[in-house]
Design an enzyme around this catalytic site. Sequence first.
Site, mmCIF file in Angstrom:
data_model
loop_
_atom_site.group_PDB
_atom_site.id
_atom_site.type_symbol
_atom_site.label_atom_id
_atom_site.label_comp_id
_atom_site.label_asym_id
_atom_site.label_seq_id
_atom_site.Cartn_x
_atom_site.Cartn_y
_atom_site.Cartn_z
ATOM 1 N N ASP A 110 55.798 63.161 34.446
ATOM 2 C CA ASP A 110 56.100 63.472 35.859
ATOM 3 C C ASP A 110 57.141 62.622 36.023
ATOM 4 O O ASP A 110 57.792 62.741 37.049
ATOM 5 C CB ASP A 110 54.658 63.327 36.500
ATOM 6 C CG ASP A 110 53.930 61.838 36.321
ATOM 7 O OD1 ASP A 110 54.570 60.896 36.115
ATOM 8 O OD2 ASP A 110 52.874 62.024 36.733
ATOM 9 N N HIS B 42 55.302 61.625 25.698
ATOM 10 C CA HIS B 42 55.168 62.968 25.765
ATOM 11 C C HIS B 42 56.355 63.575 26.220
ATOM 12 O O HIS B 42 56.276 64.880 26.811
ATOM 13 C CB HIS B 42 53.730 63.379 26.327
ATOM 14 C CG HIS B 42 52.632 62.927 25.404
ATOM 15 N ND1 HIS B 42 51.239 63.110 25.905
ATOM 16 C CD2 HIS B 42 52.481 62.564 24.251
ATOM 17 C CE1 HIS B 42 50.546 62.697 25.138
ATOM 18 N NE2 HIS B 42 50.874 62.490 23.975
ATOM 19 N N CYS C 267 67.047 72.084 23.265
ATOM 20 C CA CYS C 267 67.570 73.361 22.702
ATOM 21 C C CYS C 267 66.283 73.738 21.774
ATOM 22 O O CYS C 267 65.628 72.727 21.037
ATOM 23 C CB CYS C 267 68.399 72.904 21.841
ATOM 24 S SG CYS C 267 69.030 74.240 20.833
ATOM 25 N N CYS D 74 71.378 76.786 25.406
ATOM 26 C CA CYS D 74 71.989 75.654 25.009
ATOM 27 C C CYS D 74 73.408 75.886 24.744
ATOM 28 O O CYS D 74 73.993 77.089 24.117
ATOM 29 C CB CYS D 74 71.532 75.085 23.604
ATOM 30 S SG CYS D 74 72.366 73.767 22.759
ATOM 31 N N CYS E 272 74.359 75.863 20.946
ATOM 32 C CA CYS E 272 73.702 76.726 19.627
ATOM 33 C C CYS E 272 73.647 78.074 20.285
ATOM 34 O O CYS E 272 73.160 79.046 19.514
ATOM 35 C CB CYS E 272 72.435 76.093 19.370
ATOM 36 S SG CYS E 272 72.363 74.277 19.016
ATOM 37 N N SER F 12 41.946 60.235 29.499
ATOM 38 C CA SER F 12 40.556 60.686 28.955
ATOM 39 C C SER F 12 40.378 60.233 27.499
ATOM 40 O O SER F 12 39.283 60.278 27.070
ATOM 41 C CB SER F 12 40.457 62.233 29.241
ATOM 42 O OG SER F 12 41.490 62.696 28.468
ATOM 43 N N ASN G 91 39.098 53.591 35.111
ATOM 44 C CA ASN G 91 38.770 55.073 35.052
ATOM 45 C C ASN G 91 37.615 55.304 35.970
ATOM 46 O O ASN G 91 36.730 54.590 35.638
ATOM 47 C CB ASN G 91 38.622 55.653 33.492
ATOM 48 C CG ASN G 91 38.970 57.170 33.457
ATOM 49 O OD1 ASN G 91 38.390 57.828 34.244
ATOM 50 N ND2 ASN G 91 39.632 57.673 32.679
HETATM 51 P P1 OAD Z 1 43.527 63.566 31.398
HETATM 52 O O1 OAD Z 1 43.779 64.688 32.290
HETATM 53 O O2 OAD Z 1 42.981 64.202 29.897
HETATM 54 O O3 OAD Z 1 42.653 62.533 31.836
HETATM 55 C C1 OAD Z 1 42.697 62.119 33.011
HETATM 56 C C2 OAD Z 1 41.622 60.866 33.134
HETATM 57 O O4 OAD Z 1 42.029 60.389 34.401
HETATM 58 C C3 OAD Z 1 40.391 61.350 33.362
HETATM 59 O O5 OAD Z 1 39.717 60.511 32.339
HETATM 60 C C4 OAD Z 1 39.959 60.942 34.669
HETATM 61 O O6 OAD Z 1 38.407 60.523 34.846
HETATM 62 C C5 OAD Z 1 40.911 59.954 35.070
HETATM 63 N N1 OAD Z 1 41.193 59.710 36.531
HETATM 64 C C6 OAD Z 1 41.173 60.700 37.497
HETATM 65 N N2 OAD Z 1 41.585 60.250 38.488
HETATM 66 C C7 OAD Z 1 41.710 58.814 38.437
HETATM 67 C C8 OAD Z 1 42.286 57.842 39.315
HETATM 68 N N3 OAD Z 1 42.589 58.158 40.734
HETATM 69 N N4 OAD Z 1 42.584 56.662 39.007
HETATM 70 C C9 OAD Z 1 42.213 56.429 37.432
HETATM 71 N N5 OAD Z 1 41.674 57.359 36.662
HETATM 72 C C10 OAD Z 1 41.759 58.634 37.029
HETATM 73 O O7 OAD Z 1 45.074 63.009 31.142
HETATM 74 P P2 OAD Z 1 45.523 62.358 29.618
HETATM 75 O O8 OAD Z 1 44.481 61.626 28.922
HETATM 76 O O9 OAD Z 1 46.846 61.778 30.351
HETATM 77 O O10 OAD Z 1 49.699 66.073 26.854
HETATM 78 O O11 OAD Z 1 45.793 63.539 28.904
HETATM 79 C C11 OAD Z 1 46.439 63.220 27.753
HETATM 80 C C12 OAD Z 1 47.261 64.459 27.329
HETATM 81 O O12 OAD Z 1 46.840 65.597 27.173
HETATM 82 C C13 OAD Z 1 48.494 64.573 28.339
HETATM 83 O O13 OAD Z 1 49.563 63.912 28.231
HETATM 84 C C14 OAD Z 1 48.942 66.163 27.959
HETATM 85 C C15 OAD Z 1 47.580 66.639 28.133
HETATM 86 O O14 OAD Z 1 47.442 67.797 27.477
HETATM 87 C C16 OAD Z 1 50.615 66.978 26.665
HETATM 88 O O15 OAD Z 1 50.939 67.776 27.503
HETATM 89 C C17 OAD Z 1 51.085 66.859 25.157
#
Ligand code: OAD
Length: 251
Positions: free
Chosen positions: A106, A121, A129, A151, A154, A193, A217
């Site tokens: 983001d 990520h 591309c 692109c 390409c 998570s 968390n």
């Molecule tokens: P997740 O959506 O899997 O997990 C978000 C975590 O944030 C959860 O464990 C929640 O309990 C916690 N949470 C929620 N609100 C919160 C707050 N206010 N403060 C602190 N924690 C809070 O997100 P990621 O672990 O980032 O990948 O997911 C990993 C990857 O899976 C992402 O980068 C994305 C996704 O698919 C790709 O797109 C490749």
Amino acid sequence: MQILAEFIKKIAEAKKVCVLTGAGISAESGVPTFRGSGESAVWKGMPVEEISSARMVTENLDEVWEWFDYRREVLKDCQPNHAHRALMLWESRLRENFLLVTQNVDGLHSQAGSRNILELHGNIQRLKCTKGCRLKYEMLPTEIPHSPDICDLCDAPLRPDVVLFGEMLPEGYFEYAVEFTRDCDLFLSIGTSAFVYPAAGLAEVAKRNGAFCVEINPEETPLSDIYDESLRGKAGEILPKLLGIETGHFH
Ligand code: OAD
């Protein structure tokens, strides 16, 4: 939440710090997470692992773009929160001894002013591309739907410059994060998570190499047991307290 003074002191004395962030750190900015509270992000009936996959780029790039343009639309109104800003201030104290590894696409960390960031990520405001040439394109956050489409070099369709399920991380990024983490004395994981590897594995590297490991968390994660401290609550509330930062300075 009350945080022990002794613990705050330990954080303040850390000399080399690696922070891993996930979607949860942006939740208080209004960016939806993927997992948490038993739900998972679904787009038109497709779980995130499917719509954000390498296979979908080949089979239905238009649908992928619809999902990413939708996410960019949501992001348009989101601003960095106290947690992003607190990390920026922490970096300004430790400088090159502070690394922020994020799974988020983001861009809110750099918007908050952090500089030493490894976007594992990718970034949702960038395109690349589909043929894999080295050209990258920036989009304005307001440029929705995305453009350009093709692109220059390409003539192939462009896709979001993010790492999708089934794809490798940008070359060297994870290796750099591991190398940095190996000699950290503090590792802090915020709002992830811990389901997605290799990012989640960074905590294990830190632990093996003797860093003091802290998780922020509201919920337990599969890796909670390896942390020396798990702080259950919201990043935007806990992090400024942990760092002794007055949020009144933030606008
Ligand atoms: P997740 O959506 O899997 O997990 C978000 C975590 O944030 C959860 O464990 C929640 O309990 C916690 N949470 C929620 N609100 C919160 C707050 N206010 N403060 C602190 N924690 C809070 O997100 P990621 O672990 O980032 O990948 O997911 C990993 C990857 O899976 C992402 O980068 C994305 C996704 O698919 C790709 O797109 C490749």
